[in-house]
Structure formats: structure tokens, C-alpha cells
Enzyme design. Structure first.
Site, PDB file in Angstrom:
ATOM      1  N   ASP A 184       0.873  -1.178   0.042  1.00 18.84           N
ATOM      2  CA  ASP A 184       0.041  -0.070  -0.076  1.00 18.84           C
ATOM      3  C   ASP A 184       1.009   1.290   0.038  1.00 18.84           C
ATOM      4  O   ASP A 184       1.811   1.228  -0.957  1.00 18.84           O
ATOM      5  CB  ASP A 184      -1.024  -0.064   1.209  1.00 18.84           C
ATOM      6  CG  ASP A 184      -1.790   1.186   1.158  1.00 18.84           C
ATOM      7  OD1 ASP A 184      -2.860   1.073   0.556  1.00 18.84           O
ATOM      8  OD2 ASP A 184      -1.921   1.866   2.260  1.00 18.84           O
ATOM      9  N   HIS A 213      -7.174  -6.454  -1.094  1.00 13.39           N
ATOM     10  CA  HIS A 213      -6.035  -5.202  -0.808  1.00 13.39           C
ATOM     11  C   HIS A 213      -5.077  -5.783   0.280  1.00 13.39           C
ATOM     12  O   HIS A 213      -3.924  -5.519   0.074  1.00 13.39           O
ATOM     13  CB  HIS A 213      -6.837  -3.832  -0.389  1.00 13.39           C
ATOM     14  CG  HIS A 213      -5.686  -2.941  -0.328  1.00 13.39           C
ATOM     15  ND1 HIS A 213      -5.088  -2.285  -1.722  1.00 13.39           N
ATOM     16  CD2 HIS A 213      -5.261  -2.314   0.605  1.00 13.39           C
ATOM     17  CE1 HIS A 213      -4.169  -1.429  -0.884  1.00 13.39           C
ATOM     18  NE2 HIS A 213      -4.196  -1.251   0.301  1.00 13.39           N
TER      19      HIS A 213
END
Length: 329
Positions: free
Chosen positions: A107, A306
Site C-alpha cells: 500500500d 487489498h
């Protein structure tokens, strides 16, 4: 495959750095692998990688990025600019008594890892990117791009820009907010196709959490795990982590001299097929042969969202260790 070492082998350390202090957790001995988390996480997001990398013969070190956990939290917004976070990583490598390291990020940590490799190739000999692909510096001003996204809705990065605004949503119920945010981007709990997108906010008084799933945690996240994350943010607040988003235009200015620059060191990319970062940034992934000319491989994990190293720890560990083992000494 070696069995991971027990969690009792984890070593917590605090080292001096430009931020003031950086907290890290390390395990194992051997070549150093620095693990950099994203938003809104901490060193704990690498809890499944630390023992696996240690068992494979590496010294794995997962830090709390400045503004998070037990690391220092400067007040100034521009103290969270990318140049400063890169210097934190360099200082951490030096404080651990090493000259070089492999850096792996997820991320926002992926962007920090990429910038570290780009600016300090003499320190970071290889770079692994999880979820967010490499995009060279340059292009339009970031806030201008985000402002144009969503039409009558507001993109979450724009929503995060005004100091205090997102904090007012998150901080009254940090545990509940985190549970919803994690669920919104996990493969087994994310909203179904056609439901309102949790990356956007209704412009008239909307909140991100209005679109979060409720009532079920993703399979990778236990109540105890959530307690760890919530406990950190309840203690520290959310301003430090959000200041990373508020520094993006400053990064755009700071990194302008590196416009279009590739990362020449060996690299790896792992993404989730159901992650918006993978789908929205498909062009960046397609450009990796040019922007990451020493890319070893790209892996898109089917049915993965994610939070890739937490959703699919065994697969990510296997890919990471195989790539690390292939690197020149």
C-alpha cells in the site's frame, strides 16, 4: 519449506532516526529485509511474514512508519513528505548495523519502498511492491487528478486532504471504523459489484463509513488482531497517518527531478485481482517492463483483495522467499 519460528522470537527495538525515533520488530538473522506497511496499519501487518522470512534465512525487520504505533509523530504536515520517510528507512538500515537491505512495501509502504530504492540505490539493493505498482514521478499535480475523479462523488484521497475532517469521522469509533475499512477492501467481505463504492464519499455531508460493510470481519482478521490495530490508533490518533495523503503535492514537487525515472534494481510485484489498486492502475503494471527493467515477475492473486500479505500469507511468503533467494548476494 521451513516451519516459521515462534512469535516469542520477535525482537522489539527503538532506534534513532530523523523522525526522532522509529519502532521496529525484527526476527531472524541473515541479509536484511525491511518491511514497510501501509494505511491504516502498523508493523503488525507483517506478523505472518516475519517468522517465514526468518525461517528462510533472512533478518526481517518491520517498522512502524513515522506517525504510527510507537514511532515518533511530528506535528507538521510536511514532516510526512516522501523524502523524509525515505531518510527514515536509510537511518533504520544504518541503525541496524547494515549497509544494504532489500525493501518490501505494501500500500503506501509500496510507494515508500519504491522511492527508497529510487533515491538510494546504494542502500536498497532490491525492491518488492505489494498491491500498489510503481509509477515514476511526474505527471499532473496529484490533488488535481483526485479532484476530477468520481463526478458527483468525492474520492477518498480528496476527502482526506482537509486537516481534521476525516479524523472527525474516524476517531470517535476507531475500532468500528477500522473493522469497516478493512472489510471494505477484503475479498470475502467487500461490497458486491453494483453496490456503492467505498472509495468514494457523497459530497453532501457523506462519510466513508456509510459505505462500509458491517457485521462481519474478513477471514484474515480476528477480534484480537482488530484489538491490536485499534489499540494503536486509539492511542496515537489518525492525523499522522492521514498526513501522508496531505503531503502528496509536496512529494510531486520534491521528486520532480526524478520525473519518469525507472528503478534499476531487481524488483517484484504482487497484486490482488480484486484490489482496486490493481485494476485502477493496470496501465502502471503494464508499464513495469520499462519502469522496472529488472523486474523478476508479476503475480496477480486470484480472489484476493487489498490486504494481500494478510489475506494470503502462505502464498505471499512463498513468492517473497523464492524471489529473495534468487537475488544476487
Amino acid at each position: 519449506m521451513h516451519q516459521p519460528a515462534p512469535s516469542a522470537d520477535l525482537r522489539h527495538r527503538t532506534v534513532e532516526a530523523p523522525a526522532g525515533r522509529l519502532h521496529l520488530v525484527e526476527q531472524g538473522t541473515g541479509p536484511l529485509v525491511l518491511l514497510v506497511h501501509g494505511f491504516p496499519e502498523s508493523w503488525y501487518s507483517w506478523r505472518r511474514q516475519l517468522p517465514a522470512l526468518a525461517a528462510a534465512g533472512y533478518r526481517a525487520a518491520a517498522l512502524d512508519v513515522r506517525g504510527y504505533g510507537r514511532s515518533s509523530k511530528p506535528d507538521a504536515t510536511d514532516a510526512y513528505r516522501m523524502l523524509d520517510l525515505v531518510e527514515d528507512n536509510v537511518a533504520l538500515v544504518r541503525a541496524l548495523g547494515e549497509e544494504r537491505a532489500v525493501v518490501v512495501g505494501h500500500d503506501w509502504g509500496s510507494g515508500i519502498a519504491a522511492a527508497s530504492a529510487l533515491l538510494h540505490p546504494e542502500v536498497f539493493r532490491a525492491v518488492g511492491l505489494l498491491s500498489v505498482p510503481y509509477t515514476p514521478p511526474g505527471g499532473p499535480r496529484p490533488t488535481d487528478v483526485f479532484r476530477q475523479m468520481g463526478g458527483d462523488q468525492e474520492f477518498y484521497v480528496s476527502y482526506f486532504q482537509e486537516p481534521g475532517r476525516a479524523e472527525a469521522e474516524m476517531e470517535p469509533d476507531i475500532r468500528g471504523w477500522l473493522a469497516g475499512f478493512y472489510a471494505a477492501m477484503s475479498a470475502d467481505t467487500m461490497p458486491a459489484r453494483g453496490e456503492p463504492d467505498p472509495h468514494f464519499v457523497a459530497r453532501a455531508g457523506g462519510r466513508l463509513r456509510d459505505r462500509f460493510p458491517s457485521g462481519k470481519l474478513p477471514a484474515w482478521l480476528t477480534e484480537d488482531d482488530l484489538d491490536v490495530y485499534a489499540g494503536e490508533f486509539e492511542r496515537t490518533g489518525m492525523t499522522g497517518p492521514l498526513n501522508r495523503y496531505r503531503s502528496m503535492d509536496r512529494d510531486w514537487e520534491d521528486l520532480a527531478p526524478y520525473g519518469g525515472a525507472p528503478i534499476e534494481q531487481p524488483s517484484l510485484f504482487i497484486g490482488g485481482a480484486l484490489d482496486a489498486s490493481t485494476t485502477w492502475m493496470a496501465d502502471a503494471i503494464a508499464a513495469h517492463p520499462a519502469t522496472l527493467p529488472a523486474l523478476a515477475s508479476t503475480h496477480i492473486l486470484d480472489g484476493c483483495g487489498h490486504w494481500i500479505q494478510q489475506e494470503r500469507p502462505e502464498e505471499v511468503n512463498r513468492l517473497l522467499t523464492a524471489w529473495l533467494d534468487s537475488l544476487p548476494g
